[in-house]
Design a protein around this motif. Structure first.
Motif, short mmCIF file in Angstrom:
data_model
loop_
_atom_site.label_atom_id
_atom_site.label_comp_id
_atom_site.label_asym_id
_atom_site.label_seq_id
_atom_site.Cartn_x
_atom_site.Cartn_y
_atom_site.Cartn_z
N THR A 1 0.85 -1.18 0.00
CA THR A 1 0.00 0.00 0.00
C THR A 1 0.89 1.24 0.00
OG1 THR A 1 -0.05 0.18 2.40
CG2 THR A 1 -1.73 -1.24 1.36
N PRO A 2 0.35 2.38 -0.42
CA PRO A 2 1.15 3.61 -0.33
C PRO A 2 1.68 3.85 1.09
CG PRO A 2 -0.69 3.98 -1.78
CD PRO A 2 -0.90 2.61 -1.16
N LYS B 1 2.79 4.62 -6.64
CA LYS B 1 1.98 3.82 -7.55
C LYS B 1 2.66 2.48 -7.77
CE LYS B 1 -0.07 7.73 -9.86
NZ LYS B 1 -0.33 8.45 -11.08
N VAL C 1 -2.67 9.79 4.36
CA VAL C 1 -2.81 9.14 3.06
C VAL C 1 -4.08 9.61 2.38
CG1 VAL C 1 -2.98 6.91 1.88
CG2 VAL C 1 -1.60 7.11 3.96
N ASN C 2 -3.95 9.92 1.09
CA ASN C 2 -5.09 10.28 0.25
C ASN C 2 -4.86 9.60 -1.10
OD1 ASN C 2 -7.05 11.40 -1.34
ND2 ASN C 2 -6.67 13.52 -0.72
N GLY C 3 -5.37 8.38 -1.25
CA GLY C 3 -5.17 7.63 -2.47
C GLY C 3 -3.70 7.26 -2.63
N ASP C 4 -3.10 7.71 -3.74
CA ASP C 4 -1.69 7.43 -4.03
C ASP C 4 -0.75 8.42 -3.35
OD1 ASP C 4 -2.42 5.34 -5.70
OD2 ASP C 4 -2.32 6.55 -7.52
N THR D 1 4.16 10.49 -4.01
CA THR D 1 3.17 9.84 -4.86
C THR D 1 3.66 8.42 -5.07
OG1 THR D 1 2.71 11.93 -5.98
CG2 THR D 1 1.95 9.91 -7.06
#
Length: 133
Positions: free
Chosen positions: A5-6, A109, A78-81, A107
């Motif tokens: 996970t990020p 991915k 954390v906010n998405g990526d 960022t």
């Protein structure tokens, strides 16, 4: 195969950085990573790829006479990526020292850091420490 996970990639990166484990630090980056260093100093600007980021980090260690350190000072957000992490970074050399807060925004991915944006609380003091461009 496990999926990173990020948040877990960021945690591994900052843990390795704090321990001086450069091979693990570098393994967290995408081969095409883009690093955005703030300010108007010799390290400011955009650095591309593993070679560019490696040269940047090595240059910072050399300029700080091996004293540059970064410590996480709060929880990762954390906010998405995107992962924003509050940090404190320090360094010393014979004629100068630096100790300030900042935010590192990563960022992430596909289990790798693809871009980093760094922010410092006092860009003038940071520029003075690293040496103006």
């Amino acid at each position: 195969m496990t999926t990173s996970t990020p948040a877990s990639v960021a945690a591994t990166y900052f843990s390795a950085l704090g321990q001086g484990d450069i091979p693990t630090v570098m393994a967290q980056f995408s081969e095409t990573v883009v690093w955005n260093q703030p300010g108007a100093n010799q390290f400011s600007g955009t650095h591309h790829g593993l070679d560019g980021v490696g040269a940047l980090l090595g240059g910072m260690m050399e300029a700080s006479q091996g004293t540059f350190q970064l410590a996480v000072t709060g929880p990762a957000m954390v906010n998405g990526d995107l992962v924003a992490v509050p940090v404190r970074f320090t360094g010393q050399r014979a004629d100068a020292s630096m100790d300030m807060a900042g935010i590192d925004l990563l960022t992430i991915k596909d289990g790798k850091i693809v871009e980093a944006h760094l922010f410092s609380e006092n860009s003038e003091a940071e520029d003075a420490f690293w040496g103006r461009a």
